[in-house]
Design a protein around this motif. Sequence first.
Motif, PDB file in Angstrom:
ATOM      1  N   VAL A   1       0.845  -1.195   0.000  1.00 48.26           N
ATOM      2  CA  VAL A   1       0.000   0.000   0.000  1.00 48.26           C
ATOM      3  C   VAL A   1       0.880   1.244   0.000  1.00 48.26           C
ATOM      4  O   VAL A   1       0.643   2.208  -0.746  1.00 48.26           O
ATOM      5  N   LEU A   2       1.901   1.221   0.819  1.00 52.22           N
ATOM      6  CA  LEU A   2       2.818   2.352   0.921  1.00 52.22           C
ATOM      7  C   LEU A   2       3.534   2.596  -0.406  1.00 52.22           C
ATOM      8  O   LEU A   2       3.682   3.743  -0.853  1.00 52.22           O
ATOM      9  N   HIS A   3       3.985   1.521  -1.043  1.00 53.74           N
ATOM     10  CA  HIS A   3       4.683   1.662  -2.323  1.00 53.74           C
ATOM     11  C   HIS A   3       3.754   2.256  -3.380  1.00 53.74           C
ATOM     12  O   HIS A   3       4.196   3.067  -4.219  1.00 53.74           O
ATOM     13  N   LEU A   4       2.482   1.870  -3.375  1.00 52.85           N
ATOM     14  CA  LEU A   4       1.531   2.444  -4.336  1.00 52.85           C
ATOM     15  C   LEU A   4       1.371   3.948  -4.098  1.00 52.85           C
ATOM     16  O   LEU A   4       1.408   4.743  -5.046  1.00 52.85           O
ATOM     17  N   LEU A   5       1.193   4.338  -2.846  1.00 58.63           N
ATOM     18  CA  LEU A   5       1.013   5.748  -2.540  1.00 58.63           C
ATOM     19  C   LEU A   5       2.226   6.568  -2.954  1.00 58.63           C
ATOM     20  O   LEU A   5       2.085   7.692  -3.458  1.00 58.63           O
TER      21      LEU A   5
ATOM     22  N   ASP B   1      -1.987  -6.752   8.075  1.00 60.34           N
ATOM     23  CA  ASP B   1      -1.862  -6.451   9.502  1.00 60.34           C
ATOM     24  C   ASP B   1      -1.019  -5.193   9.698  1.00 60.34           C
ATOM     25  O   ASP B   1      -0.995  -4.623  10.780  1.00 60.34           O
ATOM     26  N   PHE B   2      -0.303  -4.793   8.644  1.00 60.54           N
ATOM     27  CA  PHE B   2       0.476  -3.547   8.609  1.00 60.54           C
ATOM     28  C   PHE B   2       1.526  -3.488   9.719  1.00 60.54           C
ATOM     29  O   PHE B   2       1.857  -2.422  10.222  1.00 60.54           O
ATOM     30  N   ASP B   3       2.058  -4.656  10.056  1.00 61.55           N
ATOM     31  CA  ASP B   3       3.136  -4.682  11.040  1.00 61.55           C
ATOM     32  C   ASP B   3       4.472  -4.275  10.428  1.00 61.55           C
ATOM     33  O   ASP B   3       5.468  -4.129  11.137  1.00 61.55           O
ATOM     34  N   SER B   4       4.494  -4.076   9.106  1.00 62.86           N
ATOM     35  CA  SER B   4       5.735  -3.703   8.425  1.00 62.86           C
ATOM     36  C   SER B   4       5.835  -2.197   8.186  1.00 62.86           C
ATOM     37  O   SER B   4       6.789  -1.741   7.569  1.00 62.86           O
ATOM     38  N   VAL B   5       4.850  -1.424   8.665  1.00 67.21           N
ATOM     39  CA  VAL B   5       4.911   0.031   8.520  1.00 67.21           C
ATOM     40  C   VAL B   5       4.996   0.669   9.909  1.00 67.21           C
ATOM     41  O   VAL B   5       4.513   0.108  10.896  1.00 67.21           O
ATOM     42  N   ASN B   6       5.630   1.847   9.973  1.00 63.38           N
ATOM     43  CA  ASN B   6       5.714   2.544  11.254  1.00 63.38           C
ATOM     44  C   ASN B   6       4.468   3.410  11.473  1.00 63.38           C
ATOM     45  O   ASN B   6       3.597   3.482  10.604  1.00 63.38           O
ATOM     46  N   GLN B   7       4.395   4.067  12.614  1.00 64.18           N
ATOM     47  CA  GLN B   7       3.194   4.825  12.950  1.00 64.18           C
ATOM     48  C   GLN B   7       2.950   5.973  11.974  1.00 64.18           C
ATOM     49  O   GLN B   7       1.807   6.221  11.556  1.00 64.18           O
ATOM     50  N   GLU B   8       4.005   6.649  11.567  1.00 68.53           N
ATOM     51  CA  GLU B   8       3.857   7.758  10.622  1.00 68.53           C
ATOM     52  C   GLU B   8       3.324   7.266   9.276  1.00 68.53           C
ATOM     53  O   GLU B   8       2.432   7.885   8.673  1.00 68.53           O
ATOM     54  N   GLU B   9       3.850   6.144   8.822  1.00 69.14           N
ATOM     55  CA  GLU B   9       3.388   5.576   7.552  1.00 69.14           C
ATOM     56  C   GLU B   9       1.941   5.101   7.656  1.00 69.14           C
ATOM     57  O   GLU B   9       1.139   5.291   6.724  1.00 69.14           O
ATOM     58  N   TRP B  10       1.594   4.494   8.790  1.00 72.79           N
ATOM     59  CA  TRP B  10       0.219   4.032   8.997  1.00 72.79           C
ATOM     60  C   TRP B  10      -0.757   5.209   9.024  1.00 72.79           C
ATOM     61  O   TRP B  10      -1.852   5.139   8.454  1.00 72.79           O
ATOM     62  N   ASP B  11      -0.359   6.309   9.638  1.00 70.53           N
ATOM     63  CA  ASP B  11      -1.214   7.494   9.667  1.00 70.53           C
ATOM     64  C   ASP B  11      -1.429   8.036   8.249  1.00 70.53           C
ATOM     65  O   ASP B  11      -2.545   8.476   7.913  1.00 70.53           O
ATOM     66  N   TRP B  12      -0.385   8.009   7.441  1.00 69.41           N
ATOM     67  CA  TRP B  12      -0.502   8.478   6.053  1.00 69.41           C
ATOM     68  C   TRP B  12      -1.476   7.591   5.270  1.00 69.41           C
ATOM     69  O   TRP B  12      -2.332   8.082   4.537  1.00 69.41           O
TER      70      TRP B  12
ATOM     71  N   LEU C   1      -6.651   6.629   2.300  1.00 70.96           N
ATOM     72  CA  LEU C   1      -7.537   5.566   1.817  1.00 70.96           C
ATOM     73  C   LEU C   1      -8.857   5.529   2.580  1.00 70.96           C
ATOM     74  O   LEU C   1      -8.910   5.786   3.779  1.00 70.96           O
ATOM     75  N   GLU C   2      -9.898   5.156   1.857  1.00 65.74           N
ATOM     76  CA  GLU C   2     -11.218   5.002   2.462  1.00 65.74           C
ATOM     77  C   GLU C   2     -11.477   3.578   2.932  1.00 65.74           C
ATOM     78  O   GLU C   2     -12.162   3.366   3.930  1.00 65.74           O
ATOM     79  N   HIS C   3     -10.947   2.592   2.183  1.00 66.69           N
ATOM     80  CA  HIS C   3     -11.294   1.196   2.454  1.00 66.69           C
ATOM     81  C   HIS C   3     -10.038   0.418   2.852  1.00 66.69           C
ATOM     82  O   HIS C   3      -9.202   0.100   2.002  1.00 66.69           O
TER      83      HIS C   3
END
Length: 218
Positions: A37-41, A53-64, A69-71
């Motif tokens: 998802v991050l690479h697409l953005l 589960d998004f355990d591979s992204v940090n908090q800043e990336e998860w907030d972005w 995204l809506e879904h």
Amino acid sequence: MEKKIYILAGGPPENVPDLAPYAEDKRAAWAGVDRGVLHLLKQGIIPEMAFGDFDSVNQEEWDWINRKLEHIRKFQPEKDETDMELALMWAISQDPDVIRIFGATGGRLDHAFTNVLLLVHEKALQFKGKIEMIDRQNLVEMFLPGTYTIEKMDAYPYVSFLPLTEEVEGIFLTGFKYPLENRHIVRGTTLCVSNELIRDFGTFSFSSGILMMVRSHD
């Protein structure tokens, strides 16, 4: 109009082909899997769905991701299915004509093998459209018994056929550098590895088993 779904998994970015030509296809909907998802953005592609589960992204990336995204379907790490399986099953349920999967190979071998074997999931084999797994060097598809015509592709000149079942029977190859006529191959043999099309189109057929086609370049 042909309906397409493109999925970007979280595999090593260096193994992902240039997505720009695919992003230009306005008929395609995108889905991202975990870090994919991050690479697409980062490439300016807004996926319609996100899985992981998004355990591979940090908090800043998860907030972005949350802002953009809506879904988002976020899961606990402890589950029976992989994030990629959940994304593929969703894509199949949308009944598109084509599903293309990127970022599913490279890196950890257990992840790569698991993702490739998702193409022989019962629902994937029953799917009436086409499912392709693509990286910088390979294009992978699975086939059930039948007769198929494929076009010569300069980007992937080498064509290999690998049995996914214990035996694949009645293989015919026409229009190939190394043709075959009614041959049987068993899992673990290399008879059908690294062939080439000598015409613009070639035909292959077989009568039983499951066959994986890998189209590659050096």
